[in-house]
Design an enzyme around this catalytic site. Structure first.
Site, short mmCIF file in Angstrom:
data_model
loop_
_atom_site.label_atom_id
_atom_site.label_comp_id
_atom_site.label_asym_id
_atom_site.label_seq_id
_atom_site.Cartn_x
_atom_site.Cartn_y
_atom_site.Cartn_z
N ASN A 195 1.59 -3.01 5.42
CA ASN A 195 0.77 -1.80 5.44
C ASN A 195 0.71 -1.18 4.05
OD1 ASN A 195 1.90 1.18 5.29
ND2 ASN A 195 3.57 -0.09 6.12
N PHE A 234 0.56 7.27 3.03
CA PHE A 234 0.84 8.63 3.53
C PHE A 234 -0.41 9.32 4.05
CE2 PHE A 234 4.84 9.58 0.71
CZ PHE A 234 5.59 8.72 1.50
N SER A 260 8.54 4.75 -0.03
CA SER A 260 7.29 4.13 0.41
C SER A 260 6.60 3.51 -0.80
CB SER A 260 6.38 5.15 1.07
OG SER A 260 6.84 5.42 2.36
N ASN A 305 3.50 2.76 -1.22
CA ASN A 305 2.05 2.91 -1.25
C ASN A 305 1.54 4.20 -1.88
OD1 ASN A 305 1.71 0.38 0.13
ND2 ASN A 305 2.45 1.44 1.96
N THR A 306 2.44 5.01 -2.43
CA THR A 306 2.04 6.16 -3.23
C THR A 306 2.49 5.86 -4.65
OG1 THR A 306 2.23 7.71 -1.39
CG2 THR A 306 2.38 8.64 -3.60
N LYS A 362 16.00 7.98 2.51
CA LYS A 362 15.55 6.64 2.91
C LYS A 362 15.22 5.83 1.67
CE LYS A 362 12.35 4.25 6.02
NZ LYS A 362 11.40 4.44 7.13
N ASN A 419 13.27 0.97 3.89
CA ASN A 419 11.82 1.01 4.04
C ASN A 419 11.26 -0.42 3.92
OD1 ASN A 419 9.11 2.11 4.02
ND2 ASN A 419 10.04 4.01 3.27
N GLY A 469 9.00 -5.93 9.61
CA GLY A 469 9.13 -6.88 10.71
C GLY A 469 10.11 -7.98 10.38
#
Ligand SMILES: Cc1cc2nc3c(=O)[nH]c(=O)nc-3n(C[C@H](O)[C@H](O)[C@H](O)COP(=O)(O)O)c2cc1C
Length: 364
Positions: free
Chosen positions: A110, A114, A173, A175-176, A214, A243, A266
């Site tokens: 993904n 956010f 994360s 993705n930022t 995290k 994460n 996963g």
């Protein structure tokens, strides 16, 4: 009932874009009458961060980003639910498509970035259920364009402390852009100092709210030394490991989907996340508990997380492939594991394999 519905619905869900399937699932959880999962065996109870968890199996952040269905998830048998990531202001995230299933690998990539309805909307929902009981934590992050990202975290701690069972500071994360730089020693030290300070400031009215951090599974061990040292000196209440990863293990079969940018979760994440969990456990020396996440898709994977150092676990991706029946399957496997080893509680399992895991070859 849940099982039958799932068996009928799964082929349909798999035909949908993953994000559409997720939206449909949230709507179903919101409106469908749900049976309550059976009460938990007392041996599954865990006390951590000053909270009493009825069982240690949690819903990981990212599934219920906007706190729309925490109580439905608790009813389905989760011992706790982490909502979010929430950002102070609403933001859309990246353009779609931005969630990809790696079916042959039981993995997900993904790059949502956010997408959040923002603090006002999420706060209103959590305030409305504040007396409903159950452990609901909130995972907080900075807006992409925030002029001062640390100020975003501080603001969210102050606002959510009174309505959340705990707050998770998400600096991991992928993705930022630049977010994971907050894990660098000097920056992280300043961030945690200000976050813990904010927690103390509101404690009189909000009560004692545990603060968790995290982390990414892609930290080097030298970086992990720093992160654990700072988490200990700033007295955070726990760490979540981990994460999603930017790595693409050589074992992946879905090679074309694997080229998509974003964080992988996963089953393919399990070896790396479990190694990092054990590496974290040996550094933390039981000063605070760890939550293990990453690739839990069976009872034996769940047991391995406890043995590597987790006191609690969280999962997300496997629900896409295995469905909600996985929750009860894991709980049954944990009880069977205790009985097999003639142990009284899960505490007795935590970290028993940590040293051995850290001695294995690095997962590739
Ligand atoms: C679609 C998707 C969205 C996610 N969103 C978030 C998020 O908003 N905040 C966060 O901290 N983690 C997020 N995660 C990471 C999960 O919370 C979890 O740490 C990771 O997926 C590993 O667990 P799993 O292998 O069981 O999925 C997301 C994961 C997925 C698959």
């Amino acid at each position: 009932m849940i099982g039958m519905f799932e068996r009928l619905a799964r082929p349909l869900f798999h035909a949908l874009d993953p994000e559409d399937a997720h939206g449909l699932t949230i709507r179903l959880l919101k409106f469908a009458p749900l049976l309550r999962a059976p009460a938990d065996d007392r041996r599954l109870a865990v006390r951590a961060f000053g909270l009493n968890f009825p069982n240690p199996v949690g819903m990981a952040a990212g599934f219920d980003k906007n706190a729309e269905v925490p109580d439905a998830l608790l009813r389905l048998g989760f011992g706790f639910v982490e909502v979010g990531t929430v950002t102070p202001l609403p933001q859309r995230g990246n353009t779609r498509p931005r969630v990809f299933r790696l079916d042959a690998d039981a993995g997900v990539i993904n790059r949502l970035g956010f997408n959040s309805q923002g603090a006002d909307a999420v706060l209103a929902r959590l305030a409305a259920r504040a007396n409903a009981g159950g452990i609901v934590g909130i995972n907080v992050g900075a807006n992409r364009d925030a002029p001062d990202r640390v100020a975003d975290y501080v603001q969210l701690i102050e606002r959510f402390a009174s309505v959340a069972s705990y707050v998770t500071v998400n600096v991991s994360s992928p993705n930022t852009p630049g977010l994971r730089n907050l894990q660098q020693a000097a920056v992280l030290d300043d961030l945690l100092a200000r976050v813990i300070d904010a927690r103390e400031r509101v404690a009189q009215s909000a009560g004692p709210t545990p603060v968790l951090l995290k982390i990414a599974p892609d930290l080097s061990l030298a970086d992990l030394d720093d992160v654990v040292g700072i988490a200990r000196s700033r007295r955070v209440d726990g760490l979540i490991v981990s994460n999603t990863t930017l790595a693409r293990p050589a074992s992946l079969q879905e090679v074309s989907v694997a080229k998509e940018a974003g964080g992988l979760s996963g089953r393919p994440l399990f070896p790396l996340a479990t190694r990092m969990l054990a590496e974290t456990y040996v550094r933390v020396e039981s000063v605070f508990p760890l939550i293990g996440a990453g690739g839990i898709d069976s009872g034996s994977a769940a047991l391995a997380k406890f043995r590597a150092g987790a006191s609690l676990i969280q999962l997300y991706s496997a629900l896409v492939f295995r469905g909600l029946g996985l929750i009860e399957e894991i709980k049954a496997a944990l009880i069977a594991g205790l009985e097999h080893d003639r142990l009284e509680s899960l505490d007795d399992l935590v970290g028993v394999d940590a040293a051995a895991v850290t001695a294995e070859p690095w997962p590739g």
